[in-house]
Design an enzyme around this catalytic site. Structure first.
Site, PDB file in Angstrom:
ATOM      1  N   HIS A  78      35.668  17.221 -30.437  1.00 23.14           N
ATOM      2  CA  HIS A  78      35.160  16.293 -29.421  1.00 23.14           C
ATOM      3  C   HIS A  78      34.497  17.024 -28.257  1.00 23.14           C
ATOM      4  CE1 HIS A  78      39.431  17.085 -28.128  1.00 23.14           C
ATOM      5  NE2 HIS A  78      38.803  17.349 -27.004  1.00 23.14           N
ATOM      6  N   GLU A 113      36.173  12.555 -25.638  1.00 28.17           N
ATOM      7  CA  GLU A 113      37.427  12.452 -24.889  1.00 28.17           C
ATOM      8  C   GLU A 113      37.097  12.056 -23.453  1.00 28.17           C
ATOM      9  OE1 GLU A 113      39.648  16.113 -24.487  1.00 28.17           O
ATOM     10  OE2 GLU A 113      41.383  15.089 -23.635  1.00 28.17           O
ATOM     11  N   GLU A 162      37.636  24.568 -26.279  1.00 28.76           N
ATOM     12  CA  GLU A 162      39.049  24.359 -26.595  1.00 28.76           C
ATOM     13  C   GLU A 162      39.229  24.617 -28.086  1.00 28.76           C
ATOM     14  OE1 GLU A 162      41.907  20.845 -25.341  1.00 28.76           O
ATOM     15  OE2 GLU A 162      40.710  20.214 -27.046  1.00 28.76           O
ATOM     16  N   HIS A 167      35.264  20.342 -21.686  1.00 35.67           N
ATOM     17  CA  HIS A 167      35.162  21.301 -22.780  1.00 35.67           C
ATOM     18  C   HIS A 167      34.549  20.688 -24.043  1.00 35.67           C
ATOM     19  CE1 HIS A 167      39.279  19.430 -23.160  1.00 35.67           C
ATOM     20  NE2 HIS A 167      38.740  19.132 -24.339  1.00 35.67           N
TER      21      HIS A 167
END
Lengths: 141, 153
Positions: free
Chosen positions: B6, B65, B128, B85
């Site tokens: 994401h 997200e 991430e 991120h």
């Protein structure tokens, strides 16, 4: 509607690619963006490579090179492919949103979300025939 | 294998952003996390055309997200960009972090828990990394590596 890519502007494409290479990203397409004469590469993670190389062309990250003077580097926008870009844009207008870039070409449009993120839309399949009211609509913010 | 999960967007008003992504654009809420440790609410939304491609699991992909900090000061500290991120799932988070260190990168948040790491890219973005389940057994050298520097959400 499906996710296509997240676009990242970089001042040094080769250096940025070298970083992503370490993470096992694969180049699935390279092109030059005509409007800004910029090099662009689309990368997919190794797990997503087959899908990235297919007609689905997703999910990828797009690295676009532009000089530091041309604007900030970092994430530029998140792109989705939609079935009917005019319907998507009309839905946004009906809710009171201004289009950052109306679909004048029948293929691309952009809108800024309420939190400031920019969302881009690509028309699925053949581009739409350019038509009003989009043709004479100016860019918003 | 590296799998896109994401892109994270920091939001001021979760209801307003959910109204935009779900009601206006037609995306679907697939997961909601209330993170007591990081003091945030994270809502994952996916496009309808992606619903068939991924099962509802711990990390749905591909997704967006929407990230709401509970504390205004924390939100203000991360206001430089609307984006946080980019997240990817890896088969072996220790191997990925070792490769990054070998390439001279600093692991800003080492995978002490055997599950999650953050690393800043050469462009100042944050990546991430999420270990494909099950999580790794916590191990050295990661266990004794502290967080380093600042990462952008």
């Amino acid at each position: 509607m499906h996710y296509l890519h997240t676009t990242i502007f970089t001042a040094d494409l080769d250096k940025t690619r070298a970083f992503w290479d370490v993470l096992d990203m694969r180049t699935v397409r390279e092109l030059v963006v005509p409007k800004i004469n910029a090099r662009a590469v689309f990368l997919s993670g190794s797990h997503d490579e087959e899908s990235g190389r297919s007609e689905r062309f997703a999910p990828t990250i797009a690295l676009v090179e532009r000089s530091a003077e041309a604007g900030p580097v970092g994430i530029s926008h998140i792109c989705f492919r939609v079935d009917d870009i005019y319907a998507t844009c009309q839905g946004l207008l009906d809710k009171g949103h201004t289009l950052k870039m109306p679909p004048r070409d029948g293929f691309r449009a952009m809108v800024r979300g309420p939190e400031g993120a920019v969302v881009e839309f690509h028309q699925a399949g053949e581009r739409k025939v350019p038509q009003e009211p989009w043709l004479s609509m100016a860019d918003g913010v | 294998m590296l799998e896109y999960l994401h892109t994270m967007i920091k939001v001021d008003d979760l209801d307003r952003s959910l109204d935009f992504y779900c009601n206006t654009l037609g995306m679907i809420e697939v997961k909601r996390l209330e993170d007591l440790e990081e003091r945030c609410t994270a809502v994952f939304v996916a496009a309808p055309g992606d619903m068939a491609s991924a099962p509802f699991d711990a990390r749905f992909a591909p997704a967006i997200e929407l990230y709401k900090y509970w504390d205004e000061a924390e939100r203000d500290a991360h206001r430089s960009s609307a984006y946080g991120h980019l997240s990817f799932r890896v088969d072996d988070i220790y191997a990925a972090c070792t490769a990054l260190r070998d390439a001279g990168r600093t692991i800003n948040r080492p995978p002490r828990d055997g599950f999650k790491a953050y690393v800043e890219t050469v462009d100042g973005l944050t990546v991430e990394l999420i270990q494909r389940r099950p999580a790794k057994t916590p191990a050295e050298p990661w266990l004794s590596l502290p967080d380093t520097g600042h990462w952008n959400g």
